[in-house]
Design a protein around this motif. Structure first.
Motif, mmCIF file in Angstrom:
data_model
loop_
_atom_site.group_PDB
_atom_site.id
_atom_site.type_symbol
_atom_site.label_atom_id
_atom_site.label_comp_id
_atom_site.label_asym_id
_atom_site.label_seq_id
_atom_site.Cartn_x
_atom_site.Cartn_y
_atom_site.Cartn_z
ATOM 1 N N ARG A 274 0.875 -1.171 0.000
ATOM 2 C CA ARG A 274 0.000 0.000 0.000
ATOM 3 C C ARG A 274 0.913 1.222 0.000
ATOM 4 O O ARG A 274 1.474 1.597 1.031
ATOM 5 N N ALA A 275 1.106 1.797 -1.174
ATOM 6 C CA ALA A 275 1.986 2.955 -1.319
ATOM 7 C C ALA A 275 1.208 4.226 -1.001
ATOM 8 O O ALA A 275 0.155 4.484 -1.579
ATOM 9 N N LEU A 276 1.733 5.007 -0.061
ATOM 10 C CA LEU A 276 1.051 6.226 0.374
ATOM 11 C C LEU A 276 1.462 7.441 -0.443
ATOM 12 O O LEU A 276 0.706 8.408 -0.541
ATOM 13 N N SER A 277 2.661 7.388 -1.031
ATOM 14 C CA SER A 277 3.167 8.489 -1.847
ATOM 15 C C SER A 277 4.312 7.957 -2.707
ATOM 16 O O SER A 277 4.788 6.839 -2.499
ATOM 17 N N ARG A 278 4.757 8.776 -3.625
ATOM 18 C CA ARG A 278 5.902 8.387 -4.455
ATOM 19 C C ARG A 278 7.140 8.182 -3.571
ATOM 20 O O ARG A 278 7.918 7.255 -3.754
ATOM 21 N N GLU A 279 7.320 9.047 -2.595
ATOM 22 C CA GLU A 279 8.460 8.950 -1.690
ATOM 23 C C GLU A 279 8.404 7.648 -0.885
ATOM 24 O O GLU A 279 9.426 6.991 -0.680
ATOM 25 N N HIS A 280 7.211 7.290 -0.434
ATOM 26 C CA HIS A 280 7.018 6.045 0.321
ATOM 27 C C HIS A 280 7.409 4.846 -0.548
ATOM 28 O O HIS A 280 8.136 3.946 -0.107
ATOM 29 N N LEU A 281 6.953 4.843 -1.784
ATOM 30 C CA LEU A 281 7.270 3.764 -2.713
ATOM 31 C C LEU A 281 8.780 3.711 -2.981
ATOM 32 O O LEU A 281 9.379 2.637 -2.990
ATOM 33 N N ASP A 282 9.399 4.874 -3.155
ATOM 34 C CA ASP A 282 10.849 4.926 -3.365
ATOM 35 C C ASP A 282 11.600 4.362 -2.166
ATOM 36 O O ASP A 282 12.602 3.658 -2.322
ATOM 37 N N ASP A 283 11.119 4.656 -0.956
ATOM 38 C CA ASP A 283 11.754 4.132 0.263
ATOM 39 C C ASP A 283 11.687 2.607 0.300
ATOM 40 O O ASP A 283 12.660 1.941 0.676
ATOM 41 N N ILE A 284 10.549 2.053 -0.094
ATOM 42 C CA ILE A 284 10.392 0.595 -0.128
ATOM 43 C C ILE A 284 11.358 -0.010 -1.142
ATOM 44 O O ILE A 284 12.057 -0.986 -0.855
ATOM 45 N N TYR A 285 11.420 0.582 -2.338
ATOM 46 C CA TYR A 285 12.339 0.099 -3.376
ATOM 47 C C TYR A 285 13.780 0.157 -2.901
ATOM 48 O O TYR A 285 14.552 -0.787 -3.105
ATOM 49 N N ARG A 286 14.178 1.254 -2.261
ATOM 50 C CA ARG A 286 15.550 1.389 -1.774
ATOM 51 C C ARG A 286 15.881 0.320 -0.730
ATOM 52 O O ARG A 286 16.970 -0.261 -0.750
ATOM 53 N N ALA A 287 14.952 0.063 0.170
ATOM 54 C CA ALA A 287 15.177 -0.948 1.204
ATOM 55 C C ALA A 287 15.325 -2.342 0.582
ATOM 56 O O ALA A 287 16.180 -3.126 0.995
ATOM 57 N N LEU A 288 14.494 -2.631 -0.410
ATOM 58 C CA LEU A 288 14.563 -3.948 -1.050
ATOM 59 C C LEU A 288 15.826 -4.094 -1.893
ATOM 60 O O LEU A 288 16.525 -5.105 -1.804
ATOM 61 N N THR A 289 16.142 -3.096 -2.705
ATOM 62 C CA THR A 289 17.321 -3.207 -3.569
ATOM 63 C C THR A 289 18.609 -3.212 -2.755
ATOM 64 O O THR A 289 19.603 -3.783 -3.186
ATOM 65 N N GLY A 290 18.594 -2.620 -1.569
ATOM 66 C CA GLY A 290 19.779 -2.588 -0.728
ATOM 67 C C GLY A 290 19.978 -3.828 0.113
ATOM 68 O O GLY A 290 21.019 -3.984 0.757
ATOM 69 N N HIS A 291 19.001 -4.734 0.105
ATOM 70 C CA HIS A 291 19.118 -5.941 0.929
ATOM 71 C C HIS A 291 20.032 -6.957 0.248
ATOM 72 O O HIS A 291 19.910 -7.218 -0.952
ATOM 73 N N PRO A 292 20.957 -7.573 1.004
ATOM 74 C CA PRO A 292 21.914 -8.498 0.393
ATOM 75 C C PRO A 292 21.295 -9.764 -0.218
ATOM 76 O O PRO A 292 21.915 -10.377 -1.085
ATOM 77 N N MET A 293 20.092 -10.149 0.194
ATOM 78 C CA MET A 293 19.477 -11.360 -0.366
ATOM 79 C C MET A 293 18.760 -11.076 -1.694
ATOM 80 O O MET A 293 18.372 -12.007 -2.393
ATOM 81 N N VAL A 294 18.598 -9.818 -2.024
ATOM 82 C CA VAL A 294 17.824 -9.427 -3.208
ATOM 83 C C VAL A 294 18.746 -9.192 -4.396
ATOM 84 O O VAL A 294 19.726 -8.469 -4.300
ATOM 85 N N SER A 295 18.397 -9.826 -5.527
ATOM 86 C CA SER A 295 19.174 -9.642 -6.759
ATOM 87 C C SER A 295 18.566 -8.547 -7.638
ATOM 88 O O SER A 295 19.291 -7.730 -8.195
ATOM 89 N N VAL A 296 17.232 -8.553 -7.790
ATOM 90 C CA VAL A 296 16.541 -7.624 -8.683
ATOM 91 C C VAL A 296 15.218 -7.213 -8.072
ATOM 92 O O VAL A 296 14.521 -8.033 -7.455
ATOM 93 N N VAL A 297 14.867 -5.944 -8.262
ATOM 94 C CA VAL A 297 13.547 -5.439 -7.856
ATOM 95 C C VAL A 297 12.955 -4.731 -9.072
ATOM 96 O O VAL A 297 13.589 -3.860 -9.662
ATOM 97 N N LEU A 298 11.743 -5.104 -9.435
ATOM 98 C CA LEU A 298 11.048 -4.481 -10.570
ATOM 99 C C LEU A 298 9.725 -3.910 -10.116
ATOM 100 O O LEU A 298 9.072 -4.449 -9.258
#
Length: 89
Positions: free
Chosen positions: A65-89
């Motif tokens: 549930r994305a509340l704003s563009r910034e919120h969505l960007d924060d989620i993407y950054r957290a996922l892409t920065g996680h060592p277990m994650v290879s790709v986020v689309l």
């Protein structure tokens, strides 16, 4: 003419994110924990899981549930920065 930074989405909205990484017994639980930091109401029942044909990787589709563009960007950054994650689309 509309402003350049105007979003194509109307927030808040449900937004599917595809997360891929190497197969690991804790991958799904780890991704859930990351997403729940940003979306306390995240519905784990809505996760779609797809293992790769060779079984070496797994793909998850998590709908947040994305509340704003910034919120969505924060989620993407957290996922892409996680060592277990290879790709986020």
């Amino acid at each position: 003419m509309s402003p350049v930074n105007e979003s194509l989405f109307e927030f808040p909205c449900d937004f599917p994110i595809k997360v891929m990484g190497k197969s690991h017994p804790d991958f799904t639980e780890t991704i859930i924990a990351v997403v729940q930091q940003f979306d306390a109401g995240f519905d784990v029942a809505r996760i779609e899981t797809r293992p790769s044909s060779g079984g070496n990787y797994v793909g998850l589709t998590v709908t947040v549930r994305a509340l704003s563009r910034e919120h969505l960007d924060d989620i993407y950054r957290a996922l892409t920065g996680h060592p277990m994650v290879s790709v986020v689309l």
